[in-house]
Write an enzyme that holds these catalytic residues in place. Structure first.
Site, PDB file in Angstrom:
ATOM      1  N   HIS A 125      -1.544   5.518  27.968  1.00 44.26           N
ATOM      2  CA  HIS A 125      -0.489   4.560  27.652  1.00 44.26           C
ATOM      3  C   HIS A 125       0.365   4.111  28.830  1.00 44.26           C
ATOM      4  CE1 HIS A 125       1.812   2.247  24.909  1.00 44.26           C
ATOM      5  NE2 HIS A 125       1.759   3.047  23.884  1.00 44.26           N
ATOM      6  N   SER A 134       8.024  -0.353  16.923  1.00 54.02           N
ATOM      7  CA  SER A 134       7.724  -0.989  18.203  1.00 54.02           C
ATOM      8  C   SER A 134       7.545  -2.489  18.029  1.00 54.02           C
ATOM      9  CB  SER A 134       6.442  -0.378  18.780  1.00 54.02           C
ATOM     10  OG  SER A 134       6.138  -0.947  20.025  1.00 54.02           O
TER      11      SER A 134
END
Length: 661
Positions: free
Chosen positions: A372, A489
């Site tokens: 990530h 998110s």
């Protein structure tokens, strides 16, 4: 630490200039997935910069986010701290942040500190950071054969990579009104407009170009562990894949000496060679080391280099991506074992440091597990969708195709040999114990609820995402009779070097709904509950819009705090307030994405006493994958509460507007 799988507001990108059949391809056509009319980076120069919100607006939004979480006395103290910050340290930090931002107009104010945050964290990558995207199966059953699907997915991956590197990939665009902007007229006008104003030309068509700066991190990249802070290594000249099977590591050449993709029959032969390797599983599968604490792994990796493994490590690091060939099969009626395996597994058949790993099980079940730190998922989702679409519509390898390789397999498919000593072997065993302890403590539950779906929400004129988030709030309230910090998110890719912003779904409106619907005395009518639900949806929509436009408060406060640290300014009271720490302790970490390629998505809790909720809203049902640590949360109970919450919400929708169901 943030939620891993992004909710990305974009339409599925149509592929233009696609071949009619595999037989009609010449070699040049074979090399590229797309040949865009609009230059790939055409909009990049004119993308707006991520705005730094006004300090007073951030203070207002922060207090609004805190209000449903705090008792009156705690909220009063927090408000006092915020007011003091707004008139003392805040303006100075805002000025310093703006000054730094004005000197770095090529990027965003959040980009560098956000990269730094990821790379400095020392926790293991599996569960804590690496998310999973699980791909839908090929409806043509024979194409799910492990060898056939692997080869087709690799070919489409390489075609995507070559289109990306030649800048022939279509620009990433969110089409608000596809009938107006996803057209040849738009492509013609946009391609003819000067790059410096092209984004604003697109806006006139209600088309919103997205930042593509992260795409370069997809291929040939690895996160290298180093003590204190990792680094990202990239190599654009490599011609091989890292293939992992039974814990053995292979280098498989997939591009020829001219950098061209090898022919389908050739690649079929090379992956067949790996699958036919009859050696028993590796005694010390080194992939387990990538499951360790980053400092621990950094020290072991340094020792690996010291004892003569530099070349082998370089082969791993420089690979275009990682291909994991698993021996497991899946049961569609019981998805949890597959999701667990693809999200973290036993660690023996993975290399979690690679930018992404394409995992293909024995029955063709496929997923993407990605590291990530290099990006937020925009590029991964685009890649994921494109290869899925191509392998379904026009695959290159078909049942009955015969493998054929002009090279000797041993010359182009090589086991990556490592020299091991007792310290390395002991490190692998220790990593295995650590990984098993962590994964055994992780609970995973799945809910598929068909009483509400995308079509029902559309008919009811209510946001599907707000319904999902309201369900999570109500479920937690049913379980614990309180409200906690919740993270959703939201991508800010509409801005140059945008990353993500936090949308805070726990609001005064969702709190009112949960308390009202759970009230035992003097129960509210369906009409009253529906009115509150509509208020929840409206506020949710506004918060989502604010976040997508860079007008949330989380990243701004993060930037201000980082500015204080950089300038050795004493930490302002707002950041020392326990309520600030509590708000950033995201007990409910949620994320969704929508794609025709996606079967499910998942990630781990971001705090030990939290839930990681990957969810999606389909045409016929709602789906949620919920992870939690057994010692801290009861995941099965939460799922039961979530089922009950959705039933309550469905009942309100049905009774308040029965004709819309």
């Amino acid at each position: 630490m943030q939620s891993k799988v992004l909710r990305i507001p974009r339409n599925y990108v149509d592929v233009r200039h696609r071949r009619k059949s595999t037989q009609s391809l010449n070699n040049n056509d074979y090399q590229y997935l797309q040949r865009t009319r609009i230059p790939m980076l055409h909009f990049q120069a004119s993308l707006p910069r991520l705005p730094i919100p006004k300090l007073e607006k951030t203070c207002e939004r922060y207090l609004a986010g805190q209000k449903p979480l705090l008792i009156e006395e705690a909220f009063r103290k927090t408000k006092d701290n915020v007011n003091r910050f707004a008139t003392t340290a805040g303006p100075k930090l805002q000025q310093l942040l703006k000054e730094k931002d004005s000197k770095n107009k090529h990027t965003s104010y959040i980009s560098d500190p956000w990269f730094d945050m990821y790379l400095r964290d020392r926790v293991p990558l599996p569960i804590n950071y690496n998310p999973l995207l699980l791909m839908n199966p090929d409806p043509k059953g024979a194409y799910n054969d492990q060898l056939i699907r692997t080869t087709n997915l690799v070919i489409s991956s390489l075609r995507f990579m070559k289109s990306l590197r030649a800048q022939l990939l279509e620009p990433e665009i969110f089409h608000l009104n596809p009938s107006k902007s996803d057209t040849e007229t738009f492509r013609t006008v946009a391609s003819l407009s000067p790059s410096i104003i092209s984004t604003y030309v697109a806006y006139a068509f209600k088309a919103f170009p997205l930042d593509m700066s992260q795409y370069g991190g997809l291929f040939g990249a690895t996160r290298i562990p180093e003590t204190g802070k990792d680094r990202i290594y990239r190599n654009e000249k490599s011609r091989h894949l890292l293939v992992v099977r039974n814990g053995h590591l292979y280098s498989v050449e997939v591009l020829n000496s001219a950098g061209e993709i090898e022919q389908p029959e050739t690649l079929l032969a090379r992956f067949k060679h790996v699958l036919e390797d009859t050696r028993p599983p590796a005694e010390s599968p080194l992939g387990l080391l990538t499951t360790e604490n980053r400092d621990t792994w950094a020290k072991i990796r340094y020792h690996l280099s010291e004892i003569g493994n530099e070349k082998a490590l370089r082969k791993v690091d420089s690979a275009l991506f990682c291909l994991c060939l698993d021996n497991q099969t899946s049961n569609p009626d019981q998805p949890i074992p597959t999701i667990r395996n693809f999200l973290f597994g036993d660690g023996t058949n993975r290399w979690f440091d690679k930018s992404f790993s394409l995992i293909v099980a024995k029955d063709g079940t496929t997923g993407i597990n990605f590291e990530h730190s290099w990006g937020d998922g925009v590029a991964v989702l685009r890649y994921f969708q494109e290869i899925y679409k191509e392998t379904l519509s026009t695959p290159f390898v078909h049942p009955g195709m015969q493998p054929r390789d002009n090279n000797k397999s041993a010359d182009v498919v090589k086991t990556i040999e490592f020299k091991l000593d007792d310290r390395i072997r002991e490190g692998v065993l220790t990593a295995q114990k650590h990984h098993s302890t962590i994964t055994d403590s992780l609970d995973m539950n799945y809910l598929k609820y068909d009483g509400i779906n995308k079509n029902i929400c559309k008919k009811q004129k209510i946001s599907p995402d707000s319904i999902m988030q309201l369900g999570f709030q109500l479920a937690f309230f049913k379980q614990h009779s309180k409200f906690v910090a919740t993270y959703e998110s939201c991508s800010t890719a509409a801005f140059r070097h945008g990353r993500t912003e936090t949308m805070r779904p726990c609001t005064v409106a969702t709190k009112e709904f949960c308390e009202t619907i759970e009230r035992k005395q003097n129960p509210a009518s369906p009409a009253e509950l529906r009115a509150i639900m509509d208020k929840c949806s409206m506020l949710h929509g506004q918060l989502t819009k604010d976040a997508a436009m860079g007008q949330g408060f989380d990243r701004h406060l993060f930037g201000l705090r980082h500015t204080a640290e950089l300038n050795d300014i004493p930490m302002p009271c707002i950041f020392e307030d326990p309520s600030y720490a509590a708000l950033n302790h995201n007990i409910l970490s949620t994320s969704t994405l929508s794609s025709p390629a996606l079967l499910a998505g998942g990630f781990g809790p971001v705090v030990k006493d939290g839930y990681g909720i990957g969810y999606n809203i389909q045409e016929k049902f709602l789906g949620s994958v919920v992870t939690s640590y057994k010692q801290h949360r009861n995941g099965n109970e939460f799922i039961n509460c979530l089922q009950s919450a959705f039933e309550d919400i469905a009942d309100v929708l049905k009774k308040s507007n029965p004709l819309a169901n």
